[in-house]
Write a protein that holds these residues in place. Structure first.
Motif, PDB file in Angstrom:
ATOM      1  N   SER A   1      -4.530 -25.528  37.856  1.00 34.56           N
ATOM      2  CA  SER A   1      -3.783 -26.548  37.487  1.00 34.56           C
ATOM      3  C   SER A   1      -4.424 -28.004  37.950  1.00 34.56           C
ATOM      4  O   SER A   1      -4.262 -28.960  37.029  1.00 34.56           O
ATOM      5  CB  SER A   1      -2.137 -26.453  37.950  1.00 34.56           C
ATOM      6  N   PRO A   2      -4.968 -27.981  39.060  1.00 33.80           N
ATOM      7  CA  PRO A   2      -5.264 -29.520  39.519  1.00 33.80           C
ATOM      8  C   PRO A   2      -6.525 -29.920  38.747  1.00 33.80           C
ATOM      9  O   PRO A   2      -6.349 -31.188  38.404  1.00 33.80           O
ATOM     10  CB  PRO A   2      -5.878 -29.116  40.957  1.00 33.80           C
ATOM     11  N   ALA A   3      -7.268 -29.055  38.230  1.00 37.40           N
ATOM     12  CA  ALA A   3      -8.520 -29.495  37.495  1.00 37.40           C
ATOM     13  C   ALA A   3      -7.873 -29.941  36.023  1.00 37.40           C
ATOM     14  O   ALA A   3      -8.321 -30.877  35.399  1.00 37.40           O
ATOM     15  CB  ALA A   3      -9.193 -28.291  37.202  1.00 37.40           C
ATOM     16  N   PHE A   4      -6.940 -29.468  35.204  1.00 33.11           N
ATOM     17  CA  PHE A   4      -6.203 -29.896  34.138  1.00 33.11           C
ATOM     18  C   PHE A   4      -5.598 -30.986  34.388  1.00 33.11           C
ATOM     19  O   PHE A   4      -5.634 -32.390  33.542  1.00 33.11           O
ATOM     20  CB  PHE A   4      -5.444 -28.863  33.633  1.00 33.11           C
TER      21      PHE A   4
ATOM     22  N   ALA B   1      -6.531 -33.482  36.737  1.00 31.68           N
ATOM     23  CA  ALA B   1      -7.359 -34.508  36.860  1.00 31.68           C
ATOM     24  C   ALA B   1      -7.952 -35.100  35.569  1.00 31.68           C
ATOM     25  O   ALA B   1      -8.733 -36.366  35.710  1.00 31.68           O
ATOM     26  CB  ALA B   1      -8.375 -33.957  37.727  1.00 31.68           C
ATOM     27  N   ALA B   2      -7.749 -34.590  34.445  1.00 32.27           N
ATOM     28  CA  ALA B   2      -8.175 -34.856  33.166  1.00 32.27           C
ATOM     29  C   ALA B   2      -7.474 -36.095  32.542  1.00 32.27           C
ATOM     30  O   ALA B   2      -6.438 -36.335  33.098  1.00 32.27           O
ATOM     31  CB  ALA B   2      -8.093 -33.772  32.074  1.00 32.27           C
ATOM     32  N   PRO B   3      -7.983 -36.976  31.854  1.00 25.98           N
ATOM     33  CA  PRO B   3      -7.274 -38.350  31.278  1.00 25.98           C
ATOM     34  C   PRO B   3      -6.010 -37.751  30.538  1.00 25.98           C
ATOM     35  O   PRO B   3      -5.205 -38.524  30.520  1.00 25.98           O
ATOM     36  CB  PRO B   3      -8.376 -38.878  30.501  1.00 25.98           C
ATOM     37  N   SER B   4      -5.937 -36.736  29.938  1.00 22.74           N
ATOM     38  CA  SER B   4      -4.741 -36.236  29.167  1.00 22.74           C
ATOM     39  C   SER B   4      -4.933 -34.978  29.044  1.00 22.74           C
ATOM     40  O   SER B   4      -5.924 -34.158  28.923  1.00 22.74           O
ATOM     41  CB  SER B   4      -4.943 -36.963  28.021  1.00 22.74           C
ATOM     42  N   VAL B   5      -3.605 -34.237  29.090  1.00 27.51           N
ATOM     43  CA  VAL B   5      -3.630 -32.764  29.063  1.00 27.51           C
ATOM     44  C   VAL B   5      -3.831 -32.181  27.623  1.00 27.51           C
ATOM     45  O   VAL B   5      -4.063 -31.339  27.467  1.00 27.51           O
ATOM     46  CB  VAL B   5      -2.224 -32.314  29.794  1.00 27.51           C
ATOM     47  N   ALA B   6      -3.025 -33.097  26.742  1.00 35.13           N
ATOM     48  CA  ALA B   6      -2.765 -32.454  25.432  1.00 35.13           C
ATOM     49  C   ALA B   6      -4.122 -32.071  24.719  1.00 35.13           C
ATOM     50  O   ALA B   6      -4.132 -30.972  24.153  1.00 35.13           O
ATOM     51  CB  ALA B   6      -2.120 -33.466  24.502  1.00 35.13           C
ATOM     52  N   PRO B   7      -5.087 -32.928  25.077  1.00 31.60           N
ATOM     53  CA  PRO B   7      -6.415 -32.139  24.221  1.00 31.60           C
ATOM     54  C   PRO B   7      -7.050 -31.215  24.713  1.00 31.60           C
ATOM     55  O   PRO B   7      -8.041 -30.626  24.153  1.00 31.60           O
ATOM     56  CB  PRO B   7      -7.390 -33.726  24.455  1.00 31.60           C
TER      57      PRO B   7
ATOM     58  N   GLU C   1     -12.424 -28.465  24.455  1.00 32.65           N
ATOM     59  CA  GLU C   1     -12.500 -29.254  25.695  1.00 32.65           C
ATOM     60  C   GLU C   1     -11.596 -28.656  26.765  1.00 32.65           C
ATOM     61  O   GLU C   1     -12.326 -28.629  27.987  1.00 32.65           O
ATOM     62  CB  GLU C   1     -11.911 -30.657  25.389  1.00 32.65           C
ATOM     63  N   GLY C   2     -10.670 -27.825  26.534  1.00 30.74           N
ATOM     64  CA  GLY C   2     -10.005 -27.296  27.719  1.00 30.74           C
ATOM     65  C   GLY C   2     -10.985 -26.097  28.467  1.00 30.74           C
ATOM     66  O   GLY C   2     -11.000 -25.910  29.649  1.00 30.74           O
TER      67      GLY C   2
END
Length: 217
Positions: free
Chosen positions: A172-175, A177-183, A201-202
């Motif tokens: 979860s922390p890696a996701f 840290a992304a600018p946006s979760v949806a993409p 991308e995920g």
């Protein structure tokens, strides 16, 4: 576990990574007779002990049969989403079925000297409140429960794995840290976010994170 044993006989493993998602956590027995008349599908389920066992231990199996029977409606909450807001004690009871499997993994690790890591992948609704509200309120016409963001199933599974001597990771922390979760999650042609399956991308984010984790001693 049979598949793991077969792979170990065929290949020389230096590490074993076992992936779990929320669908792998049990949700309990399917109420086949709830407001429905029993029909051919029920009889088919009754005649197959393996399918009956699947429905006892798989939220995905329960969801699929609910859908087939027409029980699952847009206004009805996904049973897995309901699992995400249960108490630690309730979740622990639901994952108890996994202990024999985890013990088998520990024995595999000990006997073969192959490090074992369990990874439990999050739902998008556990990572982003706005996205969670969009899915739960628009899709299911339910109120979004902020407890979904606490990621209790991950914490419980990590604790259970530790008790059984298995290393468990939460990406979860890696996701987050992304600018946006949806993409990071797949989008359907109707522009709905599939809050379970990762987008290309995920997968890139997940692969980079996992490579970093596995490189650590």
């Amino acid at each position: 576990f049979i598949a793991i044993e077969r792979a170990a006989r065929r290949f020389e493993l230096d590490r074993l990574v076992v992936n779990f998602v929320m669908n792998d956590l049990p949700f309990g027995p399917l109420p086949l007779d709830v407001s429905l008349q029993r029909g051919p599908l029920d009889a088919g389920i009754d005649s197959h002990p393996q399918l009956r066992a699947l429905l006892r231990h798989s939220a995905l199996g329960t969801w699929m049969v609910w859908t087939t029977k027409g029980v699952f409606a847009r206004s009805q909450s996904d049973p897995v989403l309901a699992l995400l807001v249960e108490s630690d004690e309730q979740i622990a009871q639901r994952v108890d079925w996994m202990r024999p499997f985890l013990r088998a993994l520990h024995a595999f690790q000990t006997e073969r000297g192959v490090p074992v890591t369990v990874v439990i992948w999050p739902y998008a609704v556990q990572l982003d409140e706005a996205l969670g509200r969009r899915v739960v309120e628009d899709w299911y016409e339910q109120s979004f429960d902020p407890r979904t963001l606490e990621r209790r199933p991950q914490a419980v599974l990590q604790r259970v794995c530790a008790e059984e001597g298995i290393h468990c990771l939460d990406p979860s922390p890696a996701f987050l840290a992304a600018p946006s979760v949806a993409p990071l999650f797949f989008a359907t042609p109707e522009a709905r976010i599939d809050y379970i399956h990762l987008s290309p991308e995920g997968h890139r984010v997940a692969a980079a994170w996992l490579a970093e984790q596995l490189a650590s001693p």
